[in-house]
Design an enzyme around this catalytic site. Structure first.
Site, short mmCIF file in Angstrom:
data_model
loop_
_atom_site.label_atom_id
_atom_site.label_comp_id
_atom_site.label_asym_id
_atom_site.label_seq_id
_atom_site.Cartn_x
_atom_site.Cartn_y
_atom_site.Cartn_z
N ILE A 1 0.75 -1.21 0.01
CA ILE A 1 -0.14 -0.06 0.23
C ILE A 1 1.00 1.21 0.07
O ILE A 1 0.37 2.13 -0.71
CB ILE A 1 -1.03 -0.01 1.25
CG1 ILE A 1 -2.35 0.87 0.72
CG2 ILE A 1 -0.50 0.31 2.39
CD1 ILE A 1 -3.49 0.71 1.54
N CYS B 1 -11.85 -5.29 -9.00
CA CYS B 1 -11.33 -6.60 -9.15
C CYS B 1 -12.17 -7.30 -10.36
O CYS B 1 -12.67 -6.56 -11.25
CB CYS B 1 -11.52 -7.43 -8.05
SG CYS B 1 -13.16 -7.34 -7.17
N GLN C 1 -17.11 -7.29 -6.06
CA GLN C 1 -17.99 -7.54 -5.17
C GLN C 1 -17.21 -7.77 -3.66
O GLN C 1 -17.48 -7.49 -2.43
CB GLN C 1 -18.77 -8.78 -5.39
CG GLN C 1 -19.74 -8.45 -6.47
CD GLN C 1 -20.64 -9.58 -6.93
OE1 GLN C 1 -20.35 -10.74 -6.50
NE2 GLN C 1 -21.63 -9.20 -7.34
N VAL C 2 -15.92 -8.33 -3.69
CA VAL C 2 -15.32 -8.59 -2.35
C VAL C 2 -13.89 -7.85 -2.48
O VAL C 2 -13.67 -7.12 -1.74
CB VAL C 2 -14.88 -10.32 -2.27
CG1 VAL C 2 -14.11 -10.56 -1.15
CG2 VAL C 2 -16.48 -11.03 -2.25
#
Ligand SMILES: [Zn+2]
Length: 146
Positions: A69, A86, A90-91
């Site tokens: 990061i 992604c 969703q995740v």
């Protein structure tokens, strides 16, 4: 009424970073890219190597996202908006966006990023809606943003 204990807050000109992210659709994202500096961050894992990607996107795999990061912040500094996605958003996309927002809110220096977003329906939705994709192997992708 004064709060002497909080004087340090008054001196800071830094706007308070919203502790969340919002969603953006592919067409909204295309419009945003016309008026603001937008960095797109792909957090898919190995799929990026055999699937295409959004032109001009960065790649920070979700599996190693937390460790990398600080590099990501350096790479996207100078942009107004950072958009995560992604495969389906969703995740992994929302999770990485939240990790990024949390990280920004704890930084002492303001990297200047005003908004964090997640691309609705992810890369698959982007591709399915007929948007341009790129097949190069550069990371970050150097293609002109479409
Ligand atoms: Zn590319």
């Amino acid at each position: 009424m004064t709060f002497p204990g909080f004087c340090c807050f008054a001196k800071s000109s830094r706007p308070i970073m919203a502790l969340s992210f919002s969603y953006v659709t592919p067409s909204q994202l295309i419009n945003l890219r016309r008026s603001a500096k937008v960095a797109i961050v792909d957090v898919r894992d190995e799929e990026r190597s055999y699937d295409a990607h959004i032109a001009g996107s960065h790649h920070y795999a979700s599996g190693s996202f937390s460790e990398r990061i600080p590099n990501l912040v350096g790479a996207v500094q100078g942009n107004d908006i950072v958009v995560f996605h992604c495969a389906l958003s969703q995740v992994r996309g929302p999770a990485c966006a939240q990790t990024f927002v949390d990280y920004l809110s704890q930084m002492n220096e303001d990297p200047g990023i005003k908004e964090v977003m997640v691309l609705e329906r992810g890369f698959n939705g982007w591709q399915a809606s007929g948007r341009l994709v790129c097949n190069c192997t550069d990371v970050p992708c150097k293609s002109e943003s479409a």
